[in-house]
Design an enzyme around this catalytic site. Structure first.
Site, PDB file in Angstrom:
ATOM      1  N   HIS A  87      42.604  42.999  25.591  1.00  0.00           N
ATOM      2  CA  HIS A  87      42.601  43.548  26.942  1.00  0.00           C
ATOM      3  C   HIS A  87      42.243  45.030  26.913  1.00  0.00           C
ATOM      4  O   HIS A  87      43.020  45.854  26.429  1.00  0.00           O
ATOM      5  CB  HIS A  87      43.989  43.350  27.549  1.00  0.00           C
ATOM      6  CG  HIS A  87      44.103  43.712  28.979  1.00  0.00           C
ATOM      7  ND1 HIS A  87      45.125  44.497  29.474  1.00  0.00           N
ATOM      8  CD2 HIS A  87      43.333  43.382  30.052  1.00  0.00           C
ATOM      9  CE1 HIS A  87      44.995  44.631  30.776  1.00  0.00           C
ATOM     10  NE2 HIS A  87      43.915  43.969  31.154  1.00  0.00           N
ATOM     11  N   HIS A 111      38.619  50.479  33.763  1.00  0.00           N
ATOM     12  CA  HIS A 111      39.333  49.570  34.649  1.00  0.00           C
ATOM     13  C   HIS A 111      39.469  50.133  36.055  1.00  0.00           C
ATOM     14  O   HIS A 111      39.126  49.485  37.041  1.00  0.00           O
ATOM     15  CB  HIS A 111      40.720  49.254  34.095  1.00  0.00           C
ATOM     16  CG  HIS A 111      41.524  48.362  34.984  1.00  0.00           C
ATOM     17  ND1 HIS A 111      42.348  48.841  35.990  1.00  0.00           N
ATOM     18  CD2 HIS A 111      41.617  47.003  35.049  1.00  0.00           C
ATOM     19  CE1 HIS A 111      42.910  47.834  36.617  1.00  0.00           C
ATOM     20  NE2 HIS A 111      42.487  46.698  36.067  1.00  0.00           N
TER      21      HIS A 111
END
Length: 257
Positions: free
Chosen positions: A17, A63
């Site tokens: 991630h 992100h």
């Protein structure tokens, strides 16, 4: 037919991630080149990341839509020139631009979440030649469709996971015990990438896993950092976990196998 993104690698899959930031690392942030390299060094081939564009239109891996959390700079990424962003990231593990990381990690498989409308077509275009090792996704089905169309226009055929709208339709059909309807909603989807729960409501279920597998679709759960929870999910049939701790995920999988 199974997409190449899934072939030749161990199941359950460990998806890093935003890369991997080791606990003892200094001046390394998520989604940086160093974080992606650390994930590969930890033993996973799957690199999960997110796509935005700079003021120059370059696709970068971030992100958030601004720099506040990662660098302390409140400006939106879309207002910062690529060269300046590279300078800012030079002391934080290195700026990850999409073309550069595709070149730098030729054996990696990328799970790319399109976070901005302006990035969608560019991500599809840039990944077209590497689509055999790319899975494109977005919470927005519209962004996902734009990215897929741009890739296919250049001969690419990436794997893909369901957006929020598609997932909602699948969940509704599963809840209503209509597996054929759920399978129709899963047409063209290679994976469901979901949380175990969302706002207190359970998303993952054995029935969902069974319906997905019957349709040839994998189920990946995010974000899982506890090895016991990983093992429990794998025992229920989950095909992969998205984790901040690629090292823990790889070790847990090795112990299981």
């Amino acid at each position: 037919m199974t997409h190449p993104w899934f072939l030749g690698e161990e199941v359950p899959r460990v998806l890093a991630h935003r890369g991997f930031v080791p606990l003892d690392s200094e001046n390394v942030v998520e989604n940086s080149v160093a974080a992606l390299a650390a994930a590969r060094a930890a033993g996973t081939v799957y690199l999960e990341s997110d796509c935005h564009v700079t003021a120059d239109g370059d696709v970068v891996l971030f992100h958030d839509d601004d720099l506040r959390r990662v660098t302390g700079d409140p400006r939106p990424i879309a207002t910062v020139r690529t060269r300046e962003l590279a300078d800012i990231m030079s002391t934080r593990g290195g700026l990850a631009t999409l073309p550069d990381v595709l070149h730098a990690f030729p054996d990696a498989r990328f799970n790319l979440d399109v976070k901005a409308d302006a990035a969608a077509a560019a991500v599809g275009t840039l990944t077209a030649r590497e689509s055999h090792r790319v899975l494109l996704t977005s919470f927005s089905d519209a962004r996902r469709d734009i990215a897929l169309a741009a890739s296919r226009a250049r001969g690419g055929e990436p794997a893909t996971s369901a957006g929020t709208r598609t997932l909602a339709r699948v969940l509704a059909a599963v809840t209503a015990r209509l597996p054929r309807l759920a399978a129709r909603h899963l047409s063209g989807v290679d994976a469901l990438q979901i949380p175990e729960r969302h706002r207190g409501i359970r998303v993952l279920s054995r029935r969902l896993i069974d319906v997905a597998h019957s349709a040839g679709v994998e189920v990946h759960v995010w974000t899982v950092n506890d090895p016991e929870r990983m093992r429990r999910l794998w025992e229920t049939g989950v095909d992969g976990v998205v984790t901040d701790r690629a090292d823990i995920g790889v070790a847990a999988r090795a112990a299981r196998l």
